[in-house]
Design a protein around this motif. Sequence first.
Motif: not given
Length: 280
Positions: A186-208
């Motif tokens: 069994r496992y149990a944890f709690h944490s601060k809710m994550p939000s979605g991820y976005s690629v770095p603005p103006q980076g190579a991935t976003e440009r592609l």
Amino acid sequence: MNTDFVNSQAIQELLDRASGADAEGGDTRLKAITRDLLEAIMTVIVKYDVDESEFWNAIGFFQKGVGEFGLIVPGVGLEHFMDLVMDARDTEAGLTGGTPRTIEGPLYVEGAPLVEGDVDLSTDPDDTDTLYMTGEVKGPDGEAVTNAILHVWHANSKGFYSHFDPTGAQTPFNNRRRIKLGTDGRYAFHSKMPSGYSVPPQGATERLMHALGRHGNRPAHVHFFIEAPGYRTLTTQINFGDDPFAKDDFAFGTREGLLPVPNRQGSSAVIAFDFYLQRA
Ligand code: MBD
Ligand code: FE
């Protein structure tokens, strides 16, 4: 021009020399793979009449994009492709069942604190709801897996991961832990809710992505590696089923069976999720 050009004697000789096919020493398998990769690239250049400026534009893109290479690979579906390849190999070997694997992504960091019990993953304050996750790690016959280690990592409410936070706001292993499980799995944890991820603005991935008419967003998610003696290590993640990008993940990491909908009440969200490992 016709792609038969690549089959000409001059080009085939070039490929032999470039891949070390004729050279003594070196790695035979690497030579063969290199040769075929180069030949595939050459064929594409001829097929699409790629001109000099397009060629150098592509070279420049990869040069500037090296730092984001680990992001471009899932963005163009190659990391997910490897999952599909491994799935198909498993099926061929008669290995079925278990929690689906899915991409690791580029943001795992080794050496997270090793902890036990009902743990808090978040060392840093964050102005967001609390996520509670619980469940069990089981084997193919539904048996509890004993002495597993559950590696878990996720983003903060800005979609940033510790060690990779451009604002420098997080302590090193915020939202990253290795949880040592006991005999009941069994496992149990709690944490601060994550939000979605976005690629770095103006980076190579976003440009592609933009050049392809795509976006660079992932739904909110939580990553896991689960290792246990006698079982195969599982690399997977859950993505929040109620996230707007749940069915439109730029990295192709969302999969059927890995999209639980958090049970949100007030400032807390609860996800119950069991993991099924395969035997080693
Ligand atoms: C992520 O958080 C991630 O999980 C993947 C696969 C790619 C980019 C960022
Ligand atoms: Fe991630």
